[in-house]
Design an enzyme around this catalytic site. Structure first.
Site, PDB file in Angstrom:
ATOM      1  CB  VAL A  39     -61.569  50.293 -20.729  1.00 30.69           C
ATOM      2  CG1 VAL A  39     -60.058  50.290 -20.935  1.00 30.69           C
ATOM      3  CG2 VAL A  39     -62.193  51.526 -21.385  1.00 30.69           C
ATOM      4  N   GLY A  49     -70.623  58.597 -14.268  1.00 27.39           N
ATOM      5  CA  GLY A  49     -70.906  59.075 -12.924  1.00 27.39           C
ATOM      6  C   GLY A  49     -70.759  60.588 -12.839  1.00 27.39           C
ATOM      7  CB  THR A  50     -70.977  62.892  -9.941  1.00 30.04           C
ATOM      8  OG1 THR A  50     -72.263  62.408  -9.533  1.00 30.04           O
ATOM      9  CG2 THR A  50     -70.926  64.392  -9.727  1.00 30.04           C
ATOM     10  CB  ALA A  51     -65.913  62.009 -11.289  1.00 30.70           C
ATOM     11  CG  LEU A  76     -64.832  58.136  -5.954  1.00 32.08           C
ATOM     12  CD1 LEU A  76     -65.815  56.983  -5.848  1.00 32.08           C
ATOM     13  CD2 LEU A  76     -64.584  58.747  -4.586  1.00 32.08           C
ATOM     14  CE  LYS A  83     -74.217  70.450   2.621  1.00 33.16           C
ATOM     15  NZ  LYS A  83     -73.139  69.630   2.031  1.00 33.16           N
ATOM     16  CD  GLU A 116     -67.546  70.811   6.561  1.00 31.98           C
ATOM     17  OE1 GLU A 116     -68.334  71.338   5.759  1.00 31.98           O
ATOM     18  OE2 GLU A 116     -67.424  71.182   7.737  1.00 31.98           O
TER      19      GLU A 116
END
Length: 507
Positions: free
Chosen positions: A184, A10-12, A334, A76, A343
């Site tokens: 895992v 994912g992004t993280a 997350l 944006k 924001e």
């Protein structure tokens, strides 16, 4: 610390892998591996960013043209907050912009002049030409502007799944990150309580020296294996659920160059326009609105065009880990924590934390204790300040039309650090010195746009006539700059189409 592993994509996960890969590029002694489950799809709704992402992507060597083409990107320049104030006092569809250009970019600070003489105008409109550019659907740059540069400040809207894929490709090709697809199944701990190994379904036991937990809400390493407690923030931030949906758009539809955040009786709605669809999320407190009511309200927002669309419900566990670094494990994304997406805080905090970790990464066990303390102190401060800033939007609203808005204004729901600042700002407008730490993720400029966009009452200071005349001149100059930019800047969709066809200039 020779063998580093990022658990989760994912992004993280891929942001972390790129930051670490860049840090250790050319260092043959250190390897970075990312283990990604082939069976778990990422959440995939983090589609808004803040301007610092431009610096990050450029540092990774990613072409802005490629990024825009590959990830359905739009520009944006702001968040437009609609109906965050009382409709009886401020009108239906009242709004303000939280712009990405600083309010003093084009002149000296006009806040004292606006407080004294300008309140017939919107704060952001008087202080920045970007307000007008947003309202006229203008892009922040032209096709001849070099990559990652702009005439106005900007970030991006993006397709989160495609963004993760682009980051993956970059990490593997540029930084030699080893990419493993495996599940895992459990985590082994050493007798000192640190992580010793991961057991996987496909590859058996895998041992590393340092672990990054990017496993999302599951928090497989920090939460489940290391039992790092979770700090609940639901008493301050009351929204805890979201319904999300993707709405197709036409190639000729206008693309707003901002996120729209529309408040409703128990939360708010995000509306993010990409090149071929809108990502919409109905964010609410299920203590103030039932799921059925939320669905009906989202149907209404989509003006009855919801047939054939699939709603996904996302529960939100609002808060963060008590420690972000414990033993030989750092949590990111997350897994580190979650605050509502107002924001665009999730990608922002992930990028900030991953960059901070890579900047001073431990070379040995001896260095880990000092760096762990430093990391936890800084990230704890950053998270607390983000909670303050998100809460600001709710607690200074003058809406009293529902229990949700009234509960948000109760003193016991407002963090003490925010309350102290608000008390000060009733007497004096904010100063840059009020934000003394460089780890304020949102600072002076951000607070000004929200405070005075929502017409926070500040006692008027004396304004000498000479300053008044000078400020009036500067306000007129900003109007002229806005008119000039509206003529000069292309329409937002027009620029996106040109970038896809011709590309931007290399830096």
């Amino acid at each position: 610390m020779k063998k580093i592993v990022v658990v989760g994509g994912g992004t993280a996960g891929w942001l972390a892998a790129n930051h670490l890969g860049k840090k250790f590029k050319g260092n043959g002694e250190v390897t970075v591996t990312l283990i990604e489950s082939p069976d778990i799809a990422p959440i995939g709704v983090g589609e808004g960013t803040v301007p610092n992402i431009r610096k990050t992507l450029s540092s990774f060597g990613i072409s802005e043209t490629e990024f825009i083409r590959e990830c359905d990107v739009t520009f944006k320049q702001s968040i437009k907050f609609v109906n965050w104030m009382d409709k009886q006092k401020h009108g239906n569809d009242n709004f303000f912009h939280h712009l990405f250009d600083a309010p003093d970019k084009f002149s000296e600070d006009l806040t004292p002049y606006w407080l004294k003489h300008g309140q017939a105008n919107r704060y952001a409109d008087m202080l920045s030409p970007q307000h007008s550019a947003c309202e006229h659907n203008k892009a922040p740059k032209s096709i001849t502007t070099p990559e990652y540069e702009g005439m106005l400040g900007y970030a991006y809207h993006l397709n989160a799944a495609k963004f993760a894929h682009l980051l993956c490709k970059n990490a593997v090709e540029k930084f030699a990150i080893e990419h493993i697809k495996a599940n895992v199944t459990n985590v082994e701990l050493s007798n000192t309580g640190s992580i010793a190994a991961l057991n996987t379904k496909e590859l058996g036991k895998l041992e590393f020296d340092f672990y990054l937990d990017c496993t999302g809400f599951e928090s497989l390493l920090s939460g489940k294996a290391l039992n790092v407690p979770f700090v609940d923030k639901s008493k301050e931030l009351l929204v805890n659920s979201a319904l999300v949906v993707q709405v197709p758009t036409e190639e000729t539809d206008e693309i707003p160059p901002y996120t729209v955040a529309t408040a409703h009786q128990a939360g708010w709605i995000w509306d993010i326009a990409l090149t071929n669809r809108r990502g919409v999320g109905f964010v609410y407190s299920d203590n103030h609105m039932s799921d059925d009511e939320a669905k009906a309200k989202l149907d209404h927002y989509l003006k009855g065009n919801s047939s054939g669309l699939t709603y996904r419900k996302l529960p939100m566990k609002v808060g963060h880990r008590e420690k972000f670094w414990h033993k030989n494990c750092v949590s990111l994304g997350l897994a580190q924590g979650f605050l509502e997406p107002l924001e665009a805080t999730s990608i922002l905090l992930t990028d900030f934390a991953a960059s901070f970790l890579a900047d001073r990464f431990p070379e040995s066990n001896e260095q880990m204790i000092l760096l762990e303390q430093r990391f936890n102190h800084v990230m704890g401060y950053a998270w607390d300040r983000v909670v303050d800033f998100i809460k600001l939007h709710y607690c200074i609203s003058d809406r009293t039309d529902s229990k949700f808005w009234m509960d948000n204004q109760k003193e016991e729901t407002i963090p003490g650090s925010l309350k102290a600042r608000l008390d000060l700002w009733q007497q004096f407008s904010p100063q840059k010195e009020d934000f003394f730490s460089k780890f304020e993720v949102f600072d002076y400029d951000n607070y000004l746009y929200v405070l005075y966009g929502m017409r926070y009452k500040t006692q008027l200071a004396y304004l000498p006539s000479s300053d008044h005349d000078k400020a009036k001149e500067q306000a007129e100059r900003i109007k002229a700059i806005a008119a000039q930019l509206n003529l000069q800047l292309p329409n937002h969709r027009e620029l996106i189409n040109k970038i896809k066809k011709y590309g931007l200039q290399d830096v």
